[in-house]
Scaffold this active site. Sequence first.
Site, short mmCIF file in Angstrom:
data_model
loop_
_atom_site.label_atom_id
_atom_site.label_comp_id
_atom_site.label_asym_id
_atom_site.label_seq_id
_atom_site.Cartn_x
_atom_site.Cartn_y
_atom_site.Cartn_z
N HIS A 82 0.85 -1.19 0.00
CA HIS A 82 0.00 0.00 0.00
C HIS A 82 0.88 1.24 0.00
CE1 HIS A 82 -3.34 2.69 0.74
NE2 HIS A 82 -2.56 3.30 1.61
N ASP A 161 -15.62 3.09 6.56
CA ASP A 161 -14.54 4.02 6.21
C ASP A 161 -14.99 4.97 5.11
OD1 ASP A 161 -11.79 5.07 6.08
OD2 ASP A 161 -11.90 4.24 4.07
N ARG A 168 -14.83 13.19 7.32
CA ARG A 168 -13.56 13.80 7.77
C ARG A 168 -13.08 14.84 6.77
NH1 ARG A 168 -9.88 9.04 7.76
NH2 ARG A 168 -8.26 10.53 8.30
N SER A 183 -8.37 4.05 8.78
CA SER A 183 -8.95 4.16 7.44
C SER A 183 -8.19 3.27 6.45
CB SER A 183 -8.89 5.63 7.02
OG SER A 183 -9.20 5.77 5.66
N LYS A 187 -9.36 -1.14 5.23
CA LYS A 187 -9.54 -1.60 3.85
C LYS A 187 -8.54 -2.70 3.52
CE LYS A 187 -9.29 2.81 2.86
NZ LYS A 187 -9.31 4.19 2.46
N1 URA Z 1 -5.92 7.51 2.75
C1 URA Z 1 -6.95 6.82 3.30
O1 URA Z 1 -7.40 5.84 2.75
N2 URA Z 1 -7.44 7.28 4.46
C2 URA Z 1 -6.99 8.37 5.10
O2 URA Z 1 -7.48 8.70 6.16
C3 URA Z 1 -5.92 9.07 4.52
C4 URA Z 1 -5.39 8.61 3.33
#
Ligand code: URA
Length: 431
Positions: A82, A161, A168, A183, A187
């Site tokens: 990631h 999320d 947010r 967050s 995922k």
């Molecule tokens: N990327 C995400 O998926 N979530 C965040 O909170 C910040 C960057």
Amino acid sequence: MIAKLLLDRKREGRELAAEEIRELIAAYTRGDVPDYQMAAFAMAVCCRGMTDAETLALTTAMRDSGECLSWDDLPMPTADKHSTGGVGDKLSLIIQPLAAACGLAVPSLTGRGLGLTGGTADKMESIPGYVAGLSLADYRKVVMACGCSLTVQTGEIAPADKKLYALRDVTGTVPSIPLIVASILSKKLAEGAGTLVFDVKCGGGAFMKTRSDAVALARALVAGAKGAGRKAMALVTAMDEPLGFTVGNALEVQEAIDVLKGSSRAHDVVDLSVELAARMVSLALEMPLEEARAQCRTRLANGSAWLRFDEMVRLHGGDLAAFARLDSGVEATATAPSGGFVAAIDAQKVAQAAFELGAGRGQATDAIDPMAGVRLLVAHGDTVAAGQPVAKLYAQGRKDRLEAASRLVREAVSVSADAPAPKPLVLEEIA
Ligand code: URA
């Protein structure tokens, strides 16, 4: 669970129990906790922080708000990489098939671009016919068949999320390490890979601008992933300059293809792809890093990674022969203001230029021009003469924006009389 009581306690900086956080997230996902209470919760977390136990509880609660994939029926270990996102970051297109060629399955769902941040799904969709929006069932079939798939994340994965991130975004509560960790990890954990390698970008073209913030995020991601039972590590990598020579969807796909075919001079892209893929292989197969690195270099050089990519594109309906025939036509050339050495290439400015040209979207519903973008002709440390072309700009349908974009690219490339020091790509490793 009474949301207001949890808000009171969080505001006072007291620790919430895992079960309370789990109930809050479940109620929010169902719609039983309204956005205004969740926004207050996010702001309280921003101001008060969270303990590691709270962060883990938030992460797993968000993970469990939707579907969690299992790959136990695969004969090989699973791993994923990631990236927190950078300019010209086309590494997933190389790393996924490379890790698959080394014997891993790479179940990784990708995103679409927003603002200056590019999205892997958009890049892949610049290949004619390529369908990034597969169902989870079809996505699974592609991973089973060729070891990797670049599929856009569906709404079934971590829906809490999706809701919370949108909230947010408009309530000034994005920059909180526990919220970012929950967050990202919710995922990634739901996608089910056994090993997670994080590429935390650091610098002017990244989400994390300072080294200390990037290292803190990297540590928290690794701790959270391990806390949730995965093997994990992170590299903190430089993102002051674009990765490779291209920024823009089709341009980046072409550069990734060149790397996979061994014909690219983008050494930063090659080296970082190998470093990250080698960590995935080393952790997942419990192999010494040196051996994993050598294996990655071999599989890149002998075309095995390219064959995986080719197969993946075919399984997604993409037509690489048609992609090769695409012609974006150069619309403008940016030139060096003076002669000397290329001392810096400002990633943020190049990203803004690509955005101006139509490569990115301002809002989630905007269309993008897959052919638009910037191709740099020089790299850090190259010598240039005054007036020498340093970049080509592509902007079908955005001729009005060419001037602004050319100015940004000219400003992005700093030339100095002295040769600059080489820039390290990997700044820190967090195991
Ligand atoms: N990327 C995400 O998926 N979530 C965040 O909170 C910040 C960057």
